[in-house]
Design a protein around this motif. Sequence first.
Motif, short mmCIF file in Angstrom:
data_model
loop_
_atom_site.label_atom_id
_atom_site.label_comp_id
_atom_site.label_asym_id
_atom_site.label_seq_id
_atom_site.Cartn_x
_atom_site.Cartn_y
_atom_site.Cartn_z
N UNK A 1 0.86 -1.19 0.00
CA UNK A 1 0.00 0.00 0.00
C UNK A 1 0.89 1.23 0.00
N UNK A 2 0.58 2.19 -0.88
CA UNK A 2 1.39 3.39 -1.07
C UNK A 2 0.48 4.61 -1.09
N UNK A 3 0.74 5.56 -0.22
CA UNK A 3 0.01 6.83 -0.20
C UNK A 3 0.92 7.93 -0.74
N UNK A 4 0.34 8.77 -1.58
CA UNK A 4 1.11 9.82 -2.25
C UNK A 4 0.42 11.17 -2.06
N UNK A 5 1.21 12.21 -1.83
CA UNK A 5 0.71 13.58 -1.72
C UNK A 5 1.62 14.49 -2.55
N UNK A 6 1.04 15.20 -3.51
CA UNK A 6 1.81 16.13 -4.36
C UNK A 6 3.07 15.47 -4.95
N UNK A 7 2.90 14.29 -5.47
CA UNK A 7 3.97 13.51 -6.10
C UNK A 7 5.07 13.08 -5.12
N UNK A 8 4.81 13.12 -3.84
CA UNK A 8 5.73 12.61 -2.82
C UNK A 8 5.09 11.42 -2.12
N UNK A 9 5.86 10.42 -1.85
CA UNK A 9 5.35 9.26 -1.12
C UNK A 9 5.33 9.63 0.36
N UNK A 10 4.16 9.49 0.99
CA UNK A 10 4.05 9.83 2.40
C UNK A 10 3.96 8.57 3.27
N UNK A 11 3.58 7.45 2.67
CA UNK A 11 3.55 6.19 3.42
C UNK A 11 3.57 5.05 2.42
N UNK A 12 4.36 4.04 2.73
CA UNK A 12 4.41 2.85 1.90
C UNK A 12 4.73 1.68 2.80
N UNK A 13 3.97 0.61 2.66
CA UNK A 13 4.20 -0.53 3.54
C UNK A 13 3.73 -1.82 2.87
#
Length: 170
Positions: A113-125
């Motif tokens: 699972x990968x969360x992205x904000x403004x083309x930056x990865x904020x969480x990945x696990x």
Amino acid sequence: MKSKKIFPLIGITLIILFFIFGTPRYQSVKISNESFIVLENKLKEASNTNSEININNLTSFSWDECYVFPPYYPQEMIYEKVGREWTSSETFIEFLMFHNIENQTVNDDQYLIVFKKDNNIVLSKIYDLDQLPVIFKLDKYKFKSNNANFLIKVSNQYDEGKIKELTLKD
């Protein structure tokens, strides 16, 4: 005589600092996954007690897009879909050793699972279904924060109803 001892000491210090802090590339792709434990607990509880959830209500961080990749999805294709590389390695040495495989699922019950904000990865696990018993059923492995409402149902794929399937609500 003193200068002959100082140069090797400076050199050793620089090498140690290099291996601790790494390169600018490592620093630019490094992320922290501290928020995952909170998300994991909230998602587990919500999927066991509700028939619908909104992922925005479970996250303690800001995000625009989320990707969920199934088992055995190639890491190169993950980076291509998400649009950038990242690492959650805590040290540069770990980054050097494992970056080529760190975001790749290698078991039948592992999802990324990968969360992205403004083309930056904020969480990945990478999570196991034993750890977080939910499967996201998504077209193109992606959903956005403005459409994060999911219906929850028991998965027919697994025994005893332990695993929940999350499908986007229309």
